[in-house]
Design a protein around this motif. Structure first.
Motif, short mmCIF file in Angstrom:
data_model
loop_
_atom_site.label_atom_id
_atom_site.label_comp_id
_atom_site.label_asym_id
_atom_site.label_seq_id
_atom_site.Cartn_x
_atom_site.Cartn_y
_atom_site.Cartn_z
N PHE A 146 44.95 42.87 42.53
CA PHE A 146 45.35 44.24 42.21
C PHE A 146 46.79 44.06 41.51
CE2 PHE A 146 48.49 47.50 42.99
CZ PHE A 146 47.68 48.71 42.62
N ALA A 147 47.87 43.10 41.78
CA ALA A 147 49.04 43.24 41.46
C ALA A 147 49.11 42.64 40.03
CB ALA A 147 49.96 42.52 42.31
N GLU A 148 48.00 41.64 39.86
CA GLU A 148 48.09 41.06 38.35
C GLU A 148 47.37 42.06 37.50
OE1 GLU A 148 45.26 37.70 39.43
OE2 GLU A 148 46.83 36.59 40.23
N VAL A 149 46.45 42.74 37.87
CA VAL A 149 45.99 43.71 36.89
C VAL A 149 46.91 44.84 36.69
CG1 VAL A 149 43.94 45.46 36.49
CG2 VAL A 149 43.70 43.13 37.29
N TYR A 150 47.45 45.34 37.85
CA TYR A 150 48.36 46.58 37.70
C TYR A 150 49.59 46.17 36.70
CZ TYR A 150 51.24 50.29 38.99
OH TYR A 150 51.94 51.68 38.97
N ALA A 151 50.14 44.96 36.95
CA ALA A 151 51.43 44.63 36.26
C ALA A 151 51.01 44.31 34.90
CB ALA A 151 51.84 43.30 37.02
N ALA A 152 50.04 43.78 34.60
CA ALA A 152 49.66 43.62 33.11
C ALA A 152 49.58 44.81 32.43
CB ALA A 152 48.32 42.54 32.92
N THR A 153 48.95 45.77 32.97
CA THR A 153 48.54 46.99 32.27
C THR A 153 50.04 47.75 32.14
OG1 THR A 153 46.48 47.10 33.36
CG2 THR A 153 47.46 49.24 32.72
N ARG A 154 50.78 47.79 33.00
CA ARG A 154 52.17 48.42 32.97
C ARG A 154 53.11 47.61 32.00
NH1 ARG A 154 52.22 53.56 34.09
NH2 ARG A 154 54.10 53.53 35.13
#
Length: 163
Positions: A69-77
């Protein structure tokens, strides 16, 4: 009906299976943290015990992962122009552990300066601020996006021709 089980109070297995399928449907749409998924499952009338059991099962099956979750969320933001302070706060707010947050953000260390410069160029153009008022406005915008004072100060000191 028990507060731990949605559906038929006499069939906790069926209630757990229904909650598990609900969780799978939510995870099929996007990654979630344990905290987010627990809150969504609680809206279905399930109690903490059955929710914890479903979440434990999903984690054991690697269907629920705060790291992912953190990887996907951080990359998007990051791609949308948000800085390290904002990303840290948003991830922590969603229940991601500090260790995972620090690990994820460290992966962007070499890219923050370029991301900040691109954001500033896109928002304000290539020219430096004309005066102290414009400098303060730019600084406030960039701080709101989650960049540190040090990162912003470095950007403001740069020569516009450096890009």
């Amino acid at each position: 009906m028990s507060s731990d089980e949605p559906g038929d109070p006499d069939d906790p297995e069926a209630a757990g299976a229904l909650l598990y399928r609900t969780a799978l449907a939510l995870l099929a749409r996007r990654e979630h943290t344990r905290l987010e998924l627990a809150a969504k499952l609680a809206r279905h009338g399930a109690g903490a015990g059955i929710i914890a059991a479903v979440l434990d099962r999903l984690q054991a099956e690697q269907l629920l992962s705060e790291q992912r979750f953190a990887e996907v969320y951080a990359a998007t933001r990051f791609d949308r122009g948000y800085g390290p302070l904002r990303l840290r706060a948003e991830l922590r707010e969603r229940g991601v552990s500090e260790a995972i947050v620090s690990d994820i953000l460290a992966g962007f260390d070499a890219q923050w300066t370029a991301r900040l410069a691109a954001l500033a160029r896109r928002r304000f153009g290539p020219q430096p601020p004309k005066d102290a008022r414009e400098r303060a406005q730019r600084t406030a915008f960039l701080r709101g996006r989650g960049f540190t004072g040090e990162q912003i100060a470095r950007l403001m000191r740069r020569d516009p021709g450096d890009d």
